[in-house]
Design a protein around this motif. Structure first.
Motif, mmCIF file in Angstrom:
data_model
loop_
_atom_site.group_PDB
_atom_site.id
_atom_site.type_symbol
_atom_site.label_atom_id
_atom_site.label_comp_id
_atom_site.label_asym_id
_atom_site.label_seq_id
_atom_site.Cartn_x
_atom_site.Cartn_y
_atom_site.Cartn_z
ATOM 1 N N PRO A 112 -55.823 51.047 -15.976
ATOM 2 C CA PRO A 112 -54.370 50.974 -15.747
ATOM 3 C C PRO A 112 -54.053 51.423 -14.324
ATOM 4 N N MET A 113 -54.202 50.521 -13.382
ATOM 5 C CA MET A 113 -54.200 50.872 -11.971
ATOM 6 C C MET A 113 -52.829 51.352 -11.497
ATOM 7 N N ALA A 114 -52.855 52.264 -10.518
ATOM 8 C CA ALA A 114 -51.625 52.864 -10.008
ATOM 9 C C ALA A 114 -50.839 51.907 -9.117
ATOM 10 N N TRP A 115 -51.524 51.032 -8.388
ATOM 11 C CA TRP A 115 -50.847 50.155 -7.440
ATOM 12 C C TRP A 115 -50.164 49.000 -8.168
ATOM 13 N N GLU A 149 -42.802 54.416 -13.751
ATOM 14 C CA GLU A 149 -42.880 54.945 -12.391
ATOM 15 C C GLU A 149 -43.937 56.048 -12.297
ATOM 16 N N LEU A 150 -44.645 56.057 -11.190
ATOM 17 C CA LEU A 150 -45.679 57.066 -10.956
ATOM 18 C C LEU A 150 -45.345 57.993 -9.801
ATOM 19 N N LEU A 151 -44.670 57.472 -8.769
ATOM 20 C CA LEU A 151 -44.494 58.263 -7.557
ATOM 21 C C LEU A 151 -43.385 59.299 -7.683
ATOM 22 N N TRP A 162 -51.335 65.046 -4.619
ATOM 23 C CA TRP A 162 -51.520 63.625 -4.866
ATOM 24 C C TRP A 162 -50.165 62.941 -4.886
ATOM 25 N N VAL A 163 -50.119 61.737 -4.385
ATOM 26 C CA VAL A 163 -48.839 61.050 -4.264
ATOM 27 C C VAL A 163 -48.320 60.602 -5.635
ATOM 28 N N ILE A 164 -49.209 60.393 -6.617
ATOM 29 C CA ILE A 164 -48.752 60.018 -7.951
ATOM 30 C C ILE A 164 -48.603 61.248 -8.827
ATOM 31 N N GLY A 165 -47.653 61.166 -9.743
ATOM 32 C CA GLY A 165 -47.493 62.201 -10.744
ATOM 33 C C GLY A 165 -48.114 61.765 -12.058
ATOM 34 N N GLU A 166 -47.536 62.240 -13.167
ATOM 35 C CA GLU A 166 -48.084 61.974 -14.493
ATOM 36 C C GLU A 166 -47.120 61.132 -15.327
ATOM 37 N N GLY A 167 -46.340 60.254 -14.660
ATOM 38 C CA GLY A 167 -45.381 59.428 -15.376
ATOM 39 C C GLY A 167 -46.014 58.515 -16.405
ATOM 40 N N ARG A 168 -47.235 58.111 -16.170
ATOM 41 C CA ARG A 168 -48.037 57.342 -17.124
ATOM 42 C C ARG A 168 -49.499 57.529 -16.760
ATOM 43 N N PRO A 169 -50.429 57.224 -17.667
ATOM 44 C CA PRO A 169 -51.845 57.285 -17.301
ATOM 45 C C PRO A 169 -52.175 56.273 -16.206
ATOM 46 N N ALA A 170 -52.944 56.703 -15.216
ATOM 47 C CA ALA A 170 -53.392 55.816 -14.141
ATOM 48 C C ALA A 170 -54.795 56.216 -13.726
#
Length: 342
Positions: A112-115, A149-151, A162-170
Motif C-alpha cells: 500500500p504505497m505512500a505515493w 491522507e498520510l502527510l 518522517w514526512v508521513i504520519g499514521e493516517g493509514r498503513p503505508a
C-alpha cells in the motif's frame, strides 16, 4: 515445482520480472515529500504532467532489454510488464517492480504505497499476476483505502521526522529484504510507517519475523541502497548509513559485513534525479557466482571479485536516472529452493 517461490535475495534465480521505462513520468507528489526524499537540485522537475526526457527513457529501455536478454541467456525465464500510459493516470512508471510487490514463498504481496502517483502501478503487472494466480500462487492485495491522507493526519513516529504520519498503513516493498523463509529485515522511512509494518506482518503471518534496522538516513526511502545481502552470512553495507554495531541483535548479527566502496559522484549525463550515488549497491544476485553491477562501478566490481563473485557489468545509468538500479528494476518470481541455516 511452485510457479512462484522466492524467499531470499541470493539463491539461484530462475524466473524474474524486468521493468520497462515506457512512458516514465516524474512523480507528482506533495512538495514536502519531494523535499524529504529527493536530491535538492532536482526538486523542480517533480511537477504534474512532466515526462522524463525521451532520450533517457529510450536509453533506459535498451538497458533493461539488455539485462533481460542476459538473464535469459543464463537460463532465467524473463517477464516484462504491460505498457501503461502513465501520463493519463498521473502515474510514475513500471520500471521498478521491486518497489510495489513482494514475493515471499508462494505469495505475491501488494504494497500500500505512500505515493499517490504510484497507486496505479498494479495495472502494469496485473496480467502476470493473473497468470501466476491461475497456476497456484497466492495473491494478497493491499486492501487499504489508498485515498486516506498520510502527510497531514495521524500521530508520527518519534525520532526522525518522517514526512508521513499514521493516517493509514503505508509501506514500499523496497524498504524490506528477505534473509530466508522466516526472516525479513526492513526500516521505517518517509514511505513506510509503523502501521505499515504491522500490515506487512499480518500479510506474512506469524511464522515470518520482520526485524527493523535503524540506518542513519534522514532521507530514508528504500533500504536496498543501504544493505545488499550477497549470500547467506555475507552482505555489503553503506558505511554512511549503517555500521556493524548498529546491526548487533538483529538477524545480521554474526554475518560478514563488508563496507561498500565509496561511489564516485555522478558526473552525468544522465542526472540522478531521484537517488544518491549509493545506488551503486542496488545489485541483483543471479546465483552464488554472478552479480549484476553497473558497468562503470569498477571499484565495486573489484570488491565483488575479491569476495568470490563474477561481476556481470551492465550499463544501467539511464535506468538509474529513473530512480533505481538492478534490484529495484527486477522482481524475482522464482529462485531455487535450498536448506537455510537461519
Amino acid at each position: 515445482m511452485a510457479v512462484v517461490d522466492a524467499c531470499d535475495e541470493w539463491s539461484p534465480l530462475r524466473e524474474v520480472v524486468v521493468g520497462t521505462a515506457y512512458g516514465a513520468m516524474f512523480p507528482d507528489e506533495d512538495r514536502r515529500m519531494i523535499e524529504a526524499t529527493m536530491p535538492r537540485e532536482h526538486w523542480d522537475e517533480f511537477r504534474p504532467g512532466h515526462p522524463f526526457p525521451v532520450w533517457i527513457t529510450e536509453a533506459a529501455e535498451q538497458e533493461l532489454q539488455a539485462v533481460a536478454e542476459l538473464l535469459e541467456s543464463m537460463g532465467c525465464r524473463v517477464h516484462r510488464p504491460k505498457r501503461v500510459p502513465w501520463e493519463g493516470l498521473g502515474g510514475y512508471c513500471a520500471t521498478m517492480p521491486r518497489d510495489s510487490l513482494v514475493v515471499m514463498g508462494d505469495r505475491i504481496i501488494e504494497a500500500p504505497m505512500a505515493w499517490r502517483s504510484r497507486q496505479h502501478e498494479l495495472l502494469a503487472y496485473w496480467p502476470l499476476i493473473q497468470q501466476w494466480r491461475q497456476a497456484g500462487a497466492r495473491w494478497l492485495p493491499a486492501d487499504v483505502d489508498l485515498g486516506m491522507e498520510l502527510l497531514d493526519a495521524g500521530p508520527r513516529e518519534p525520532g526522525p521526522r518522517w514526512v508521513i504520519g499514521e493516517g493509514r498503513p503505508a509501506w514500499d516493498a523496497a524498504d524490506f529484504l528477505r534473509l530466508g523463509p522466516r526472516t525479513v529485515v526492513g526500516q521505517l522511512s518517509h514511505v513506510t510507517n509503523r502501521s505499515g509494518i504491522d500490515h506487512l506482518r499480518a500479510r506474512l503471518g506469524p511464522d515470518i519475523q520482520v526485524h527493523l534496522l535503524q540506518p542513519d538516513d534522514p532521507h530514508a526511502m528504500h533500504i536496498d541502497a543501504t544493505l545488499c545481502p550477497l549470500r547467506e552470512g555475507l552482505a555489503l553495507y553503506n558505511p554512511d548509513r549503517i555500521t556493524p554495531d548498529t546491526m548487533r541483535g538483529t538477524p545480521l548479527d554474526g554475518w560478514e559485513l563488508v563496507p561498500a566502496p565509496r561511489p564516485e559522484p555522478n558526473a552525468g549525463p544522465p542526472p540522478r534525479y531521484m537517488t544518491s550515488a549509493w545506488l551503486s549497491i542496488n545489485l541483483l544476485v543471479v546465483d552464488d557466482q554472478h552479480v549484476l553491477v553497473e558497468a562503470q562501478d569498477e571499484k565495486l566490481q573489484t570488491l565483488l571479485t575479491s569476495l568470490g563473485f563474477t561481476p556481470l557489468p551492465s550499463p544501467f545509468r539511464n535506468v538509474q536516472a529513473l530512480g533505481g538500479s538492478f534490484h529495484c528494476a527486477t522482481l524475482d518470481i522464482r529462485r531455487d529452493r535450498r536448506t537455510w541455516t537461519t
